[in-house]
Design a protein around this motif. Structure first.
Motif, PDB file in Angstrom:
ATOM      1  N   ARG A 156       0.765  -0.964  -0.029  1.00 31.98           N
ATOM      2  CA  ARG A 156      -0.387  -0.041   0.048  1.00 31.98           C
ATOM      3  C   ARG A 156       0.971   1.064  -0.022  1.00 31.98           C
ATOM      4  O   ARG A 156       0.305   2.547  -0.809  1.00 31.98           O
ATOM      5  CB  ARG A 156      -1.241   0.214   1.167  1.00 31.98           C
ATOM      6  CG  ARG A 156      -1.941  -0.410   1.039  1.00 31.98           C
ATOM      7  CD  ARG A 156      -3.038  -0.675   2.701  1.00 31.98           C
ATOM      8  NE  ARG A 156      -3.755   0.126   2.006  1.00 31.98           N
ATOM      9  CZ  ARG A 156      -4.946   0.561   1.213  1.00 31.98           C
ATOM     10  NH1 ARG A 156      -5.479  -0.882   1.029  1.00 31.98           N
ATOM     11  NH2 ARG A 156      -5.844   1.991   1.318  1.00 31.98           N
ATOM     12  N   ASP A 157       2.510   1.023   0.887  1.00 29.18           N
ATOM     13  CA  ASP A 157       3.085   2.362   0.684  1.00 29.18           C
ATOM     14  C   ASP A 157       3.537   2.596  -0.699  1.00 29.18           C
ATOM     15  O   ASP A 157       4.143   3.544  -1.523  1.00 29.18           O
ATOM     16  CB  ASP A 157       3.761   1.865   2.072  1.00 29.18           C
ATOM     17  CG  ASP A 157       3.370   1.771   3.172  1.00 29.18           C
ATOM     18  OD1 ASP A 157       1.850   2.309   3.556  1.00 29.18           O
ATOM     19  OD2 ASP A 157       4.663   1.018   3.772  1.00 29.18           O
ATOM     20  N   TYR A 158       4.053   1.166  -1.573  1.00 30.70           N
ATOM     21  CA  TYR A 158       3.762   1.729  -3.106  1.00 30.70           C
ATOM     22  C   TYR A 158       2.527   1.709  -3.997  1.00 30.70           C
ATOM     23  O   TYR A 158       2.656   2.268  -4.755  1.00 30.70           O
ATOM     24  CB  TYR A 158       4.643   0.486  -2.880  1.00 30.70           C
ATOM     25  CG  TYR A 158       5.868   0.680  -3.052  1.00 30.70           C
ATOM     26  CD1 TYR A 158       7.109   0.242  -3.174  1.00 30.70           C
ATOM     27  CD2 TYR A 158       6.289  -0.286  -1.191  1.00 30.70           C
ATOM     28  CE1 TYR A 158       8.167   0.361  -2.790  1.00 30.70           C
ATOM     29  CE2 TYR A 158       7.715  -0.674  -0.974  1.00 30.70           C
ATOM     30  CZ  TYR A 158       8.786  -0.097  -1.846  1.00 30.70           C
ATOM     31  OH  TYR A 158      10.098  -0.313  -1.221  1.00 30.70           O
ATOM     32  N   LYS A 159       2.034   1.844  -3.209  1.00 34.56           N
ATOM     33  CA  LYS A 159       0.674   2.415  -4.089  1.00 34.56           C
ATOM     34  C   LYS A 159       0.018   1.469  -4.880  1.00 34.56           C
ATOM     35  O   LYS A 159      -0.445   1.361  -5.866  1.00 34.56           O
ATOM     36  CB  LYS A 159      -0.054   4.297  -4.842  1.00 34.56           C
ATOM     37  CG  LYS A 159       0.637   4.923  -3.751  1.00 34.56           C
ATOM     38  CD  LYS A 159       0.063   6.207  -4.603  1.00 34.56           C
ATOM     39  CE  LYS A 159      -0.846   6.804  -4.019  1.00 34.56           C
ATOM     40  NZ  LYS A 159      -1.038   8.823  -4.716  1.00 34.56           N
ATOM     41  N   ILE A 160       0.250   0.345  -4.368  1.00 39.97           N
ATOM     42  CA  ILE A 160      -0.025  -1.261  -4.951  1.00 39.97           C
ATOM     43  C   ILE A 160      -1.461  -1.972  -3.849  1.00 39.97           C
ATOM     44  O   ILE A 160      -0.334  -2.182  -3.033  1.00 39.97           O
ATOM     45  CB  ILE A 160       0.852  -1.682  -5.584  1.00 39.97           C
ATOM     46  CG1 ILE A 160       2.228  -1.321  -6.302  1.00 39.97           C
ATOM     47  CG2 ILE A 160       0.490  -3.414  -5.992  1.00 39.97           C
ATOM     48  CD1 ILE A 160       3.484  -1.876  -5.853  1.00 39.97           C
ATOM     49  N   LEU A 161      -2.398  -2.229  -4.945  1.00 41.15           N
ATOM     50  CA  LEU A 161      -3.697  -2.628  -4.457  1.00 41.15           C
ATOM     51  C   LEU A 161      -3.959  -4.089  -4.734  1.00 41.15           C
ATOM     52  O   LEU A 161      -3.743  -4.720  -5.566  1.00 41.15           O
ATOM     53  CB  LEU A 161      -4.854  -2.358  -4.528  1.00 41.15           C
ATOM     54  CG  LEU A 161      -5.118  -0.626  -3.632  1.00 41.15           C
ATOM     55  CD1 LEU A 161      -6.494  -0.714  -4.279  1.00 41.15           C
ATOM     56  CD2 LEU A 161      -4.828  -1.260  -1.577  1.00 41.15           C
ATOM     57  N   VAL A 162      -3.470  -5.427  -3.766  1.00 39.40           N
ATOM     58  CA  VAL A 162      -3.717  -6.656  -3.749  1.00 39.40           C
ATOM     59  C   VAL A 162      -5.061  -6.983  -3.195  1.00 39.40           C
ATOM     60  O   VAL A 162      -5.115  -6.220  -1.757  1.00 39.40           O
ATOM     61  CB  VAL A 162      -2.463  -7.466  -3.981  1.00 39.40           C
ATOM     62  CG1 VAL A 162      -0.894  -7.134  -4.909  1.00 39.40           C
ATOM     63  CG2 VAL A 162      -1.812  -7.781  -2.217  1.00 39.40           C
ATOM     64  N   ARG A 163      -5.359  -8.642  -2.736  1.00 35.75           N
ATOM     65  CA  ARG A 163      -6.260  -8.675  -2.579  1.00 35.75           C
ATOM     66  C   ARG A 163      -5.772  -9.862  -1.523  1.00 35.75           C
ATOM     67  O   ARG A 163      -4.454 -11.023  -1.648  1.00 35.75           O
ATOM     68  CB  ARG A 163      -7.255  -9.720  -3.644  1.00 35.75           C
ATOM     69  CG  ARG A 163      -8.329  -9.664  -2.906  1.00 35.75           C
ATOM     70  CD  ARG A 163      -9.607  -8.553  -2.840  1.00 35.75           C
ATOM     71  NE  ARG A 163     -10.604  -8.794  -2.323  1.00 35.75           N
ATOM     72  CZ  ARG A 163     -11.800  -8.920  -2.677  1.00 35.75           C
ATOM     73  NH1 ARG A 163     -12.130  -8.920  -4.022  1.00 35.75           N
ATOM     74  NH2 ARG A 163     -13.550  -9.230  -1.791  1.00 35.75           N
ATOM     75  N   HIS A 164      -6.487  -9.738  -0.076  1.00 40.09           N
ATOM     76  CA  HIS A 164      -5.463 -10.256   0.836  1.00 40.09           C
ATOM     77  C   HIS A 164      -6.782 -11.161   1.326  1.00 40.09           C
ATOM     78  O   HIS A 164      -7.960 -10.016   1.562  1.00 40.09           O
ATOM     79  CB  HIS A 164      -4.195  -9.733   1.495  1.00 40.09           C
ATOM     80  CG  HIS A 164      -4.899 -10.523   3.389  1.00 40.09           C
ATOM     81  ND1 HIS A 164      -4.896 -10.415   4.253  1.00 40.09           N
ATOM     82  CD2 HIS A 164      -3.637 -11.676   3.332  1.00 40.09           C
ATOM     83  CE1 HIS A 164      -3.974 -11.411   5.518  1.00 40.09           C
ATOM     84  NE2 HIS A 164      -3.307 -11.916   4.581  1.00 40.09           N
ATOM     85  N   TYR A 165      -6.915 -12.383   1.916  1.00 41.27           N
ATOM     86  CA  TYR A 165      -8.045 -13.102   3.080  1.00 41.27           C
ATOM     87  C   TYR A 165      -7.800 -12.981   4.043  1.00 41.27           C
ATOM     88  O   TYR A 165      -8.064 -14.000   4.596  1.00 41.27           O
ATOM     89  CB  TYR A 165      -8.806 -14.049   1.648  1.00 41.27           C
ATOM     90  CG  TYR A 165      -8.907 -13.537   0.538  1.00 41.27           C
ATOM     91  CD1 TYR A 165     -10.277 -13.567  -0.459  1.00 41.27           C
ATOM     92  CD2 TYR A 165      -7.868 -13.452  -0.578  1.00 41.27           C
ATOM     93  CE1 TYR A 165     -10.882 -13.412  -1.034  1.00 41.27           C
ATOM     94  CE2 TYR A 165      -8.488 -13.350  -1.866  1.00 41.27           C
ATOM     95  CZ  TYR A 165      -9.834 -13.049  -1.470  1.00 41.27           C
ATOM     96  OH  TYR A 165     -10.156 -12.766  -2.956  1.00 41.27           O
TER      97      TYR A 165
END
Ligand code: PMP
Length: 360
Positions: A318-327
């Motif tokens: 997120r600090d790199y402005k990258i969103l991924v999905r975590h469950y």
């Protein structure tokens, strides 16, 4: 005092992936297309500007001109297809029209989580079939167990949601032919599994098969909300139509989706780019110590290196402005699901992961 009926008091909400609308973010969390829609879509969009009649009048109740375009594309009759507001609406119609005390829902324990919501909100019950471990896929679908359920509505995403597991279409056709259940094969990600992966060719042979498909992924139109369902079972199709809103798809969406469908070269280009990106990500993630599960979709579920672990990596991305999905709280809370992005986005993801893993 509650004004909600009993079904709604027990309703389940679906948690969609985060949508950010500020520029600068790389969104690898909701499996959207990394490439834009076909230029043909924008051409038709420009032609529509100023055509007030299209907006003044109601849209076509069955989604023309898209319905005819889809019938042509798949070499099916128009009576075999229902245009819907995203394939989510197709799934909603199926739940409303088919589920009940006499016909419960069955699906793999790991799958598109909207299934639980839609079944519950249709006032029906469901059974989850536990996953089986196999090489390359720790959350494999137990297709034999699904096949044994009779008089149910079996929901199967092919490739499966979250894991990306694909079940061979020919094998599935054999299983469905021998089954007393209604099978709903959700092909949201099917284009990524190859041109022979679809069940659309079995529509007119198997009366207990419904296929749902979408323009959200390989046609890059997630925001437009266009999907469809297909079945050769006319009694079923009539029942589904009874639940459909009169003008469920809007006049612009049906024209723009038809424009996307007409540009086959762009469609193939999009798929090729995603598959190349998937190969790149897979190789790079493995090199970084991730355990990648087999995926035929436009995403990869991967177990993060034990140290620093998935939650820390997701937070730092997120600090790199990258969103991924975590469950979080799921059996695969130690995993991250990466949607395949555009070439530059994939490279930025891998570069960021390298820095993160070095620093943590
Ligand atoms: N099925 C699966 C497995 C999905 O992941 C999605 C996208 N979230 C959908 C269906 C719905 O797609 P849409 O409503 O955009 O067509």
């Amino acid at each position: 005092r509650s004004y909600l009926n009993a079904v709604t008091r027990g309703a389940a909400h679906y948690a969609p992936g985060e949508q950010v609308n500020e520029p600068g973010w790389i969104k690898l969390n909701t499996n959207e297309s990394p490439l834009p829609p076909s230029p043909n879509v924008f051409r038709v969009m420009a032609e529509l500007v100023g055509q007030g009649d299209i907006l003044r009048k109601y849209s076509h109740p069955l989604g023309e001109p898209l319905l005819s375009a889809l019938a042509d594309y798949w070499q099916l009759g128009k009576e075999n297809i229902i245009v819907t507001n995203g394939s989510d609406e197709a799934l909603t119609l199926i739940c409303r029209a088919t589920l009940g005390a006499e016909r419960p829902a069955v699906f793999p324990a790991v799958t598109y989580s909207l299934s639980r919501t839609l079944v519950t909100n249709a006032g029906a019950a469901y059974t989850e079939i536990p996953m089986v471990e196999r090489t390359g896929q720790p959350y494999g679908i137990d297709i034999e167990a699904l096949a044994k359920c009779s008089e149910a509505v079996v929901f199967l995403a092919n490739p499966n949601a979250i894991t990306g597991e694909y079940i061979d279409a020919g094998r599935l056709a054999g299983i469905i032919a021998a089954s007393k259940s209604l099978w709903v094969v959700d092909e949201a990600y099917n284009d990524f599994a190859g041109p022979e992966a679809t069940m659309m060719k079995y529509i007119t042979q198997l009366e207990n098969l419904v296929v749902t498909r979408t323009f959200s992924k390989t046609h890059a139109l997630a925001g437009l909300r266009v999907g469809y369902l297909a079945s050769g079972n006319q009694e079923l199709m009539q029942g589904l139509l009874a639940h459909k809103d009169s003008y469920n798809e809007d006049a612009l969406a049906t024209r723009l989706a038809a424009a996307a469908l007409a540009d086959k070269a762009w469609h193939e280009r999009t798929i090729r780019a995603v598959l190349a990106g998937r190969d790149f990500l897979r190789a790079e993630l493995i090199a970084l110590g991730f355990e990648c599960f087999d995926s035929e979709a436009n995403y990869i579920l991967a177990r993060a290196p034990e140290k620093p672990g998935a939650p820390a990596v997701v937070r730092r991305l997120r600090d790199y402005k990258i969103l991924v999905r975590h469950y979080a709280g799921s059996p695969f809370a130690d995993c991250i699901r990466f949607s395949v992005g555009a070439e530059g986005e994939n490279a930025k993801l891998i570069g960021s992961l390298k820095e993160i893993l070095k620093s943590l």
